[in-house]
Design an enzyme around this catalytic site. Structure first.
Site, PDB file in Angstrom:
ATOM      1  N   CYS A  10       0.811  -1.223   0.000  1.00  0.00           N
ATOM      2  CA  CYS A  10       0.000   0.000   0.000  1.00  0.00           C
ATOM      3  C   CYS A  10       0.842   1.271   0.000  1.00  0.00           C
ATOM      4  O   CYS A  10       0.347   2.337  -0.364  1.00  0.00           O
ATOM      5  CB  CYS A  10      -0.940   0.009   1.199  1.00  0.00           C
ATOM      6  N   CYS A  37       0.242   1.991   6.702  1.00  0.00           N
ATOM      7  CA  CYS A  37       0.592   0.582   6.889  1.00  0.00           C
ATOM      8  C   CYS A  37       0.687  -0.102   5.532  1.00  0.00           C
ATOM      9  O   CYS A  37       0.057   0.311   4.556  1.00  0.00           O
ATOM     10  CB  CYS A  37      -0.435  -0.109   7.782  1.00  0.00           C
ATOM     11  N   HIS A  71      -9.144   3.758  -1.454  1.00  0.00           N
ATOM     12  CA  HIS A  71      -7.751   3.329  -1.301  1.00  0.00           C
ATOM     13  C   HIS A  71      -7.295   2.549  -2.537  1.00  0.00           C
ATOM     14  O   HIS A  71      -7.247   1.322  -2.521  1.00  0.00           O
ATOM     15  CB  HIS A  71      -7.652   2.467  -0.043  1.00  0.00           C
TER      16      HIS A  71
END
Length: 390
Positions: free
Chosen positions: A89, A376, A346
């Site tokens: 990510c 994270c 996201h």
């Protein structure tokens, strides 16, 4: 000594899964961000030394080096190279770090950093194969991990990790749903005030339409509606789709150079990349590394958390920013002031650049000197970046 400054930052709207951006190929979505960046800066693409691009699921439509494909699809000169990277990510945040390192080292004068993910066209987990060595190592080494059930799908269910975080920090369903509602409310208020307009480059679609705003913001949600959602990760859990980031499509691009190069080309920097670090933590829970990453970046920067005017902590799941707030004792009012991934979405490989773009515009609009971004990442990692307004 050379520095690294960001002179431009632009993003596409973030589309819902199977929403308005579904028909746009991720290479074309990336190319749109590149073109918009060059147009807004009146930049000659031939002067770009490299394009460093984040993308997590590098298969199917996102295979064969999206960065290089985007350069060509944007109509930029063949002389402009591009490379695609995966730090889960945090991929496009890592792209910004690599771009900064390259210009500080003198290897490049101008690097475009960013990323993309079209989760409608390339579903999350598409690049995970059978017999994954990382997964085998985690299972072998952490089978007795506190809070880890033998049948939990580790290490590729971050939802289970979010449940473990909620249990460890004592967050109940109410905490998470209240946080999720606030994310939507802040994002809706920012949209209504036009605060995203300057950072978004609307995307034309093949059917003649246009996507100009982030599609994930749910203006009609409520605690009652959130309370009706199921807990898919554990039957007795507290994490729902409502307190998790949305599956999304989107891209973002930033121009990174030196102060000297910017001045010579008539460009005014938005901010200087003050300090950049990467850290790692528990690979089973997988979501806690922003906490040590923040401590590390503040220590290296010589700053206290109270000196940072805005914090962007990616809302992969609500327990992540809530635990971060608890451990850092940061001011909640400075956290994700325009909403986060729970409301905005996201798009994995593009989120780091999207968040940085939003943070930089918020800092400019509000006269903020320091901003901190962290998120994270799969495998229990996190990037953290402090930028300073100029």
């Amino acid at each position: 000594m050379r520095d690294a400054v960001i002179v431009g930052a632009v993003r596409t709207p973030v589309g819902r899964r199977n929403g308005g951006l579904t028909g746009v190929h991720p290479v074309d979505l990336s190319a749109h961000a590149l073109r918009a960046l060059a147009e807004r800066l009146a930049l000659d693409p031939a002067e770009v030394d490299d394009v460093v691009w984040g993308c997590v699921s590098q298969v199917g439509d996102q295979s064969w080096n999206v960065a290089r494909g985007a350069v060509l699809a944007a109509g930029w000169p063949e002389s402009v190279p591009g490379t695609t990277l995966d730090r889960q990510c945090g991929s496009s945040q890592q792209a910004i770090h690599f771009a900064a390192a390259a210009v500080i080292a003198g290897q490049s004068d101008l690097v475009v950093a960013g990323g993309v993910e079209s989760m409608s066209r390339v579903p999350m987990g598409s690049s995970i194969g059978e017999g994954n060595a990382f997964g085998d190592q985690v299972r072998a080494r952490y089978r007795d991990h506190e809070g880890f059930a033998a049948d939990d799908p580790v290490p590729f269910s971050q939802g289970v990790g979010a449940e473990m975080m909620a249990a460890r920090w004592g967050f109940d369903r109410g905490h998470l749903d209240e946080y999720a509602l606030a994310s939507h409310q802040k994002a809706a208020a920012a949209q209504d005030a036009g605060l995203f307009d300057a950072e978004i480059a609307p995307v034309a679609t093949a059917d003649g339409g246009k996507v100009a705003v982030d599609e994930g913001v749910r203006r009609d949600t409520s605690l009652a509606a959130l309370g009706e959602l199921k807990t898919p990760f554990r039957a007795d859990g507290v994490v729902t789709a409502g307190s998790a980031s949305q599956i999304s499509d989107g891209a973002a691009a930033l121009a990174v150079t030196t102060s000297e190069w910017a001045a010579a080309h008539g460009l005014r920097p938005l901010a200087r990349i003050h300090t950049a670090v990467v850290a790692a933590d528990d690979p089973v829970v997988m979501l806690t590394a922003p906490i040590p990453a923040t401590a590390k970046v503040l220590r290296r920067a010589g700053l206290g958390i109270e000196e940072i005017g805005v914090y962007e902590v990616n809302e992969a799941f609500a327990p992540v920013p809530l635990a971060w707030l608890t451990e850092t004792e940061a001011d909640p009012a400075r956290l994700n002031p325009r909403g986060g991934a729970i409301a905005l979405g996201h798009p994995l490989g593009g989120s780091g650049a999207r968040i940085m773009t939003t943070m930089l515009h918020h800092m400019r609009d509000n006269g903020i000197r320091y901003g901190l971004q962290t998120m994270c990442e799969g495998g229990g990692m996190a990037n953290a970046t402090i930028v300073e307004s100029l």
